[in-house]
Motif scaffolding. Structure first.
Motif, short mmCIF file in Angstrom:
data_model
loop_
_atom_site.label_atom_id
_atom_site.label_comp_id
_atom_site.label_asym_id
_atom_site.label_seq_id
_atom_site.Cartn_x
_atom_site.Cartn_y
_atom_site.Cartn_z
N GLY A 11 -5.41 1.47 -5.12
CA GLY A 11 -4.87 0.26 -5.00
C GLY A 11 -4.25 0.34 -3.56
O GLY A 11 -4.19 -0.83 -2.84
N ALA A 12 -3.75 1.41 -2.86
CA ALA A 12 -3.22 1.22 -1.55
C ALA A 12 -4.45 1.17 -0.69
O ALA A 12 -4.16 0.07 0.10
CB ALA A 12 -2.82 2.79 -1.25
N PHE A 13 -5.66 1.57 -0.92
CA PHE A 13 -6.52 1.20 -0.07
C PHE A 13 -7.36 -0.04 -0.02
O PHE A 13 -7.48 -0.87 0.81
CB PHE A 13 -7.66 2.30 -0.06
N ALA A 63 0.88 -1.34 0.06
CA ALA A 63 0.03 -0.21 -0.01
C ALA A 63 0.63 1.33 0.18
O ALA A 63 0.82 2.15 -0.89
CB ALA A 63 -0.83 0.13 1.34
N HIS A 64 1.88 1.22 0.74
CA HIS A 64 2.82 2.43 1.04
C HIS A 64 3.32 2.66 -0.37
O HIS A 64 3.64 3.77 -0.76
CB HIS A 64 3.75 2.14 2.12
N ARG A 65 3.74 1.56 -1.03
CA ARG A 65 4.83 1.78 -2.45
C ARG A 65 3.60 2.44 -3.51
O ARG A 65 4.01 3.15 -4.37
CB ARG A 65 5.34 0.48 -2.82
N ILE A 66 2.47 1.72 -3.50
CA ILE A 66 1.51 2.14 -4.54
C ILE A 66 0.43 3.34 -4.35
O ILE A 66 0.26 3.90 -5.16
CB ILE A 66 0.58 0.92 -5.00
N GLY A 125 -5.40 -13.00 -4.05
CA GLY A 125 -4.96 -12.80 -5.51
C GLY A 125 -4.73 -11.39 -5.67
O GLY A 125 -4.06 -11.03 -6.48
N VAL A 126 -5.72 -10.73 -5.56
CA VAL A 126 -5.94 -9.20 -5.81
C VAL A 126 -5.09 -8.46 -5.25
O VAL A 126 -4.37 -7.60 -5.65
CB VAL A 126 -7.36 -8.69 -5.53
N LEU A 127 -4.52 -8.97 -3.71
CA LEU A 127 -3.42 -8.35 -3.36
C LEU A 127 -2.16 -8.36 -3.96
O LEU A 127 -1.28 -7.62 -3.98
CB LEU A 127 -3.31 -8.71 -1.84
N LEU A 128 -1.99 -9.58 -4.54
CA LEU A 128 -0.79 -10.13 -5.28
C LEU A 128 -0.57 -9.25 -6.55
O LEU A 128 0.29 -8.70 -6.84
CB LEU A 128 -0.75 -11.36 -5.59
N ASN A 129 -1.85 -9.08 -7.06
CA ASN A 129 -1.69 -8.19 -8.31
C ASN A 129 -1.55 -6.76 -8.16
O ASN A 129 -0.79 -5.92 -8.75
CB ASN A 129 -3.32 -8.43 -9.13
N ILE A 130 -2.26 -6.42 -6.97
CA ILE A 130 -1.48 -4.98 -6.41
C ILE A 130 -0.15 -4.77 -6.23
O ILE A 130 0.47 -3.67 -6.78
CB ILE A 130 -2.22 -4.38 -5.09
N ALA A 131 0.42 -5.95 -5.65
CA ALA A 131 1.84 -6.04 -5.52
C ALA A 131 2.57 -5.99 -6.57
O ALA A 131 3.83 -5.39 -6.93
CB ALA A 131 2.42 -7.32 -4.45
N SER A 132 2.21 -6.61 -7.55
CA SER A 132 2.83 -6.82 -8.94
C SER A 132 2.80 -5.26 -9.53
O SER A 132 3.77 -5.04 -10.39
CB SER A 132 2.21 -7.54 -9.75
N HIS A 133 1.85 -4.44 -9.34
CA HIS A 133 1.93 -3.00 -9.66
C HIS A 133 2.92 -1.91 -8.86
O HIS A 133 3.16 -1.01 -9.22
CB HIS A 133 0.52 -2.43 -9.90
N ALA A 134 3.18 -2.49 -7.75
CA ALA A 134 3.82 -1.72 -6.81
C ALA A 134 5.37 -1.84 -6.97
O ALA A 134 5.80 -2.57 -7.75
CB ALA A 134 3.77 -2.06 -5.28
#
Lengths: 399, 634
Positions: A337-339, A327-330, A388-397
């Motif tokens: 994405g962060a929220f 969250a911090h990164r994105i 999985g959604v969290l992972l996807n966000i992580a892949s964008h961070a």
């Protein structure tokens, strides 16, 4: 000046996330060239590890035959099937650009959640187990709407909190809508009754509002009101109060209201520092109630001891830290994405800690399961979908 | 409308620009604190204060079962099993699992032989366990299980079994109850040795009651009880009981006792006790009369009066005195058994004729204290010998309590009581040249591992001098050769012995008079071969009738018959000259004759066994022995 969130996201994707998968014209880099950050890899590893460990523990906890009508493989087979489904769903959600949830799915998700949360009370569709209407289903297929509702609410709240035109501290723009919808969900959950999930939902929304910069006095008032409401509900009926607060002094009545807490304690204490070994827990032989689901942490702590217990707590803490790091990164590039990451992370970690806290006797027992580890059907799939959604966000961070 | 630049993340009116980052940090910190709290709680439960939980868990999981130890057997001196434990089925019910108590009871009643009402109660009471029939026959158990009744089960438990039948040697062996606890006889006396040490099975049980396979499992094996090895010779015991039953039946007696001892070692080779039951049938007695019965021995005690005379130096075997056939002492007239003219008799003559007057005359010479001392030294009236359950000790009052007629009365074996074993041991003392070798019924115990521990034995003690013993033996030999005991003699061996025809005291009226006249206890005690005594035997027939009432007629013939049998069992060769010719006769017997004798004996044994079995069926419940222990104080 970008005027719509979607356009802004596109721009952000192009400018800040060269590795992101870009649809549909394929102007961005191809998938095969995508590089996963250590953050992503760690989250992936934790998700895999925890869910597979859960499968092993479900087998261990249920293999005594004390559950599942004497068939030692009953719960294992069931868990393996749902876990397989969970992996498929998680793979798919980790490949769907998380922004699509905001763009396409907020309204359908919310609508479906409300419908299903109401459906649990409809005879013929809703299933009542031991006085609780928490499931809908047909035949052997059952689904717990509260799981979907948590995810829907998180997506909706993340969307609401990240709309640039709304002030987070504005009562009418943000706080009231947020509070209203949450209250509707919580009310439906309380009627089921599913106090644990209701509290969890309020907690998740509060963390999201706090992280989004909500006014502290708003947060304080909401927290106090929710606490007061919970208190009134708990004290309204003495039998509920006795059961809820039996955890604080289980020895006062170790064979009735204190039974679950005492038995979980016996099992945990029996584990000592290094545990009695995989498969050797005594608690699962009919002593610890719901040893394969709500109380599986007691079996973990008995078979793997303090080391194993702290390891599991540590893993959830790691998921939490990594999730908030995502969250911090994105946050700079995409508050939504962060929220969303904060919501999903808080959901998993808070639910885990509420469950563990109940098992080890520091929180009331409310029937909240331990994510990844507890035997579960639809809840496991929804949890993994969210992960999985969290992972996807992580892949964008940013890596 | 607030519009926010993308870098500022649109968080509106945050109080400070750094706030969002700090808030995430705060959330992470809270999470870390929560995780720490949970971990600390785990440390407390698992490491710091686990005891209360652990104790609770153990109390609900750990169960222990007692593993009963196998009860030791009772063996004869050669290791032949006289009593042992075998598994037999016990029928039980779980009333909570019985569907229809009434119907179940009706189905079971004819099979188990128990009343329907009783069974119905057992099947319907508020319990999870009811015995319906303990240690039943295999066929009964099979028939019960064939009925397929809900809630009715069987399991095997050890049951006492006597290969020789329930009556054989029962007065020695005694009985143990259904729970394998000794309640009489050797079973009771040596219960702690026979019982062994129970084992324990500790296991962890699941909530359902099943054993947790991965749980603790601690099995302490039971240590089987030791087997008791008796001094009894099964073969001799069997023959003794058989002949005693015949003799008591023939003489019309109420009880019969035979004791056969290896006098050199004190080992009792046979100990037979029989009684006439309520139906008039003579059967092995459940009461060990040879140990529990105080009786007035009568004339067989006379040799001990002479022992006191010789030991005191008050007379010798060839010192003649005048013996009338009656005399009055104080208010009481003493007479001999039959009238005779004034005789001039030596002690040898007196004993041979069993003259009361002659014996009393000699007793008067030594006085009460000397007589008392000698009788005490022989063990008469001196308490139990074996420590057997209910063993009596006889009664010999202190001389302070003696009246004027006590000396003459006691001198002829009345007014004093003894157990048959005390009398046997006193005769064995004479046989051993004056040395008392304590009687022994148990050789020792054989542990489950095969080690043999001999029973502790008292040291032998000299009671009278060798010379006195030799004198007495010579006198007793004369009794058998030409006196009252001739029927006890057997060809080939010189027998020393004494008859006794004691008056039986009337416990109701006092004195020795009964409604139908006098009653007697006929006995014969002796040993052989006289020149090197090996076997000492006592035969007592209680209350024989008709012309069979004397020791010479009721007891002596059985003594002779059994002494012959005992000598053959013990392989003691004949010693006298006539014996050699007798032995030659035996050798000259044709093979056919020997076979015929064996066949006759086998037939007799078979008939005996058949009769025993018949009686067992007829009399499942043993009646109390007819002996009257109160007859002691005369």
């Amino acid at each position: 000046m970008l005027s719509t969130p979607r356009q802004r996201h596109r721009a952000a994707s192009r400018s800040n996330h060269p590795t992101a998968r870009v649809k549909p014209d394929g102007r961005g880099p191809q998938r095969r060239r995508r590089q996963y950050s250590p953050l992503y890899a760690l989250l992936l590893l934790l998700g895999f590890g925890m869910s597979l460990y859960g499968l092993v523990m479900v087998l261990s906890a249920s293999s005594s035959g004390a559950l599942g009508g004497g068939d030692p493989w009953h719960w294992f087979r069931r868990q393996a099937l749902w876990l397989g489904a969970g992996f498929v769903v998680a793979f798919i959600t980790s490949r769907i650009d998380y922004r699509l949830w905001r763009e396409r799915a907020v309204a359908p998700l919310m609508g479906l959640s409300i419908v299903l949360l109401v459906a649990v009370f409809i005879p013929g569709i809703g299933i009542n187990v031991l006085g609780s209407s928490r499931w809908v289903g047909w035949g052997s297929f059952t689904f717990q709407p509260s799981e979907l509702a948590k995810f829907a609410l998180i997506v909706w709240a993340a969307d609401l909190l990240s709309r640039p035109q709304r002030s987070v501290t504005d009562l009418h723009q943000t706080v009231y809508p947020l509070l209203g919808v949450t209250c509707v969900f919580s009310a439906l959950l309380l009627v089921e009754p599913d106090l644990g999930t209701a509290v969890l939902v309020v907690g998740i929304i509060l963390v999201m509002l706090y992280a989004a910069g909500g006014a502290l006095h708003h947060l304080g008032i909401i927290t106090a009101s929710a606490g007061a409401a919970a208190g009134i509900l708990a004290y309204a009926a003495s039998y509920r109060r006795r059961r809820l607060f039996a955890f604080s002094d289980p020895w006062a009545d170790p064979i009735d209201v204190g039974y679950q807490t005492v038995q979980a304690g016996v099992s945990i204490a029996n584990g000592g520092i290094t545990g009695v070994g995989l498969g050797a827990a005594r608690g699962k032989w009919g002593y610890v109630p719901l040893a394969h689901s709500d109380f599986i942490f007691a079996i973990v702590a008995e078979e793997f001891g303090l080391v194993g217990g702290i390891a599991v707590v540590g893993c959830f803490l790691a998921i939490g830290m990594l999730g908030y790091l995502v969250a911090h990164r994105i946050r700079q590039s995409d508050p939504f994405g962060a929220f969303l990451a904060i919501g999903i992370t808080s959901w998993i970690v808070m639910q885990a800690f509420i469950n563990i806290g109940a098992v080890i006797g520091v929180l009331p027992i409310t029937g909240v399961t331990l994510p990844f580890l507890s035997a579960g059907g639809s809840s496991l799939v929804v949890t993994m979908a969210a992960y999985g959604v969290l992972l996807n966000i992580a892949s964008h961070a940013d890596g | 409308m607030t519009t926010v630049d993308i870098p500022r993340i649109g968080l509106g009116h945050a109080s400070a620009p750094a706030s969002p980052q700090r808030r995430l940090f705060v959330i992470g910190l809270v999470l870390l604190l929560a995780a720490s709290g949970l971990s600390f709680r785990l440390v407390r439960i698992q490491v710091m204060e686990p005891d209360r939980y652990l104790e609770w868990g153990e109390s609900q999981r750990l169960r222990s079962l007692t593993l009963p130890a196998e009860r030791g057997a009772i063996l004869d001196r050669h290791g032949v099993v006289l009593a042992t434990s075998i598994p037999r089925p016990t029928i039980w019910a779980d009333p909570s699992a019985v569907v229809d108590p009434r119907a179940t009871a009706q189905a079971l009643s004819p099979v188990l032989g128990v009343e329907v009402e009783r069974l119905e109660y057992l099947l319907s009471r508020d319990s999870r366990f009811s015995y319906l029939g303990r240690q039943v026959d295999d066929s009964v158990a099979a028939a019960v299980l064939d009925l397929g009744l809900a809630g009715v089960f069987s399991y095997e438990e050890p049951s006492r079994f006597s290969p020789g039948g329930d009556e054989f040697a029962r007065s020695i062996l005694g009985r143990s109850d259904l729970d394998s606890l000794g309640i009489s006889g050797v079973e009771l006396q040596y219960d702690s040795i026979l019982t062994g040490t129970p084992g324990e099975l500790v296991f962890e049980r699941a909530h359902s009651g099943a054993v947790i396979p991965t749980g603790e499992f601690d099995r302490t094996e039971a240590i089987p009880g030791s087997s008791i090895v008796l001094t009894i010779d099964q073969n001799l015991q069997f023959e003794t009981e058989r002949q005693l039953i015949d003799q008591v039946t023939a003489t019309g007696g109420q009880n019969g006792i035979v004791l056969i001892m290896n006098n050199a070692t004190g080992e009792i080779l046979a100990m037979a006790n029989v009684s006439r039951d309520a139906d008039g049938v003579v059967r092995p007695s459940s009461e060990n009369l040879s140990l529990t019965w105080n009786y007035e021995p009568g004339s067989i005690a006379k040799p001990f009066t002479f022992a006191s005379v010789f030991e005191a130096g008050a007379g010798t075997t060839d010192e003649f005195i005048n013996v009338a056939d009656s005399m009055v002492i104080w208010d009481k007239e003493f007479t001999d058994d039959h009238p005779h003219a004034l005789e001039y008799w030596s002690p040898v003559d007196i004993l041979r004729e069993s003259s009361n007057i002659g014996t009393i005359s000699w007793a008067n010479r030594v006085g009460a204290d000397t007589l008392y001392d000698t009788l005490s030294d022989f063990g008469i009236g001196q308490g139990p010998i074996l420590g057997f359950p209910n063993e009596a000790g006889g009664v010999l009052h202190d001389t302070d309590d003696w009246s004027g007629t006590s000396l003459p009365t006691i001198a002829i074996g009345q007014g004093v009581s003894t157990t048959p074993l005390q009398m046997l041991q006193a005769y064995a003392t004479i046989a051993n040249g004056g040395i008392r070798v304590p009687a022994q019924l148990v050789l020792g115990a054989t542990g489950a591992d095969g080690t043999f521990n001999p029973a502790p034995v008292e040291d032998p003690a000299r009671v009278i001098s060798e010379g006195t013993a030799a004198d007495l033996t010579r006198m007793l030999t004369a009794v058998v050769e030409g006196g009252t005991g001739t029927r006890a003699g057997i060809p080939g061996y010189t027998t020393a012995g004494k008859t006794g025809t004691a008056w039986k005291p009337n416990p109701v009226d006092g004195g020795y008079e009964w409604a139908d006249g006098r009653r007697y206890v006929a006995s014969f005690a002796g040993f052989l071969p006289a020149d090197d005594p090996q076997v000492t035997i006592l035969v007592v027939i209680d209350d024989p009738v008709g012309n069979q009432e004397t020791g010479g007629r009721a007891a002596a013939p059985l003594f002779g018959s059994l002494s012959r049998y005992a000598l053959s069992v013990l392989s003691i060769p004949p010693t006298s000259r006539t014996a050699e010719s007798e032995q030659a006769d035996v050798r000259s017997k044709s093979l056919d004759e020997i076979e015929a004798e064996r066949a006759a004996k086998a037939a007799a044994e078979a008939a005996y066994i058949a009769r025993q079995e018949e009686r067992q069926e007829e009399h499942q419940d043993e009646s109390a022995p007819d002996a009257d222990p109160a007859a002691a104080d005369g």
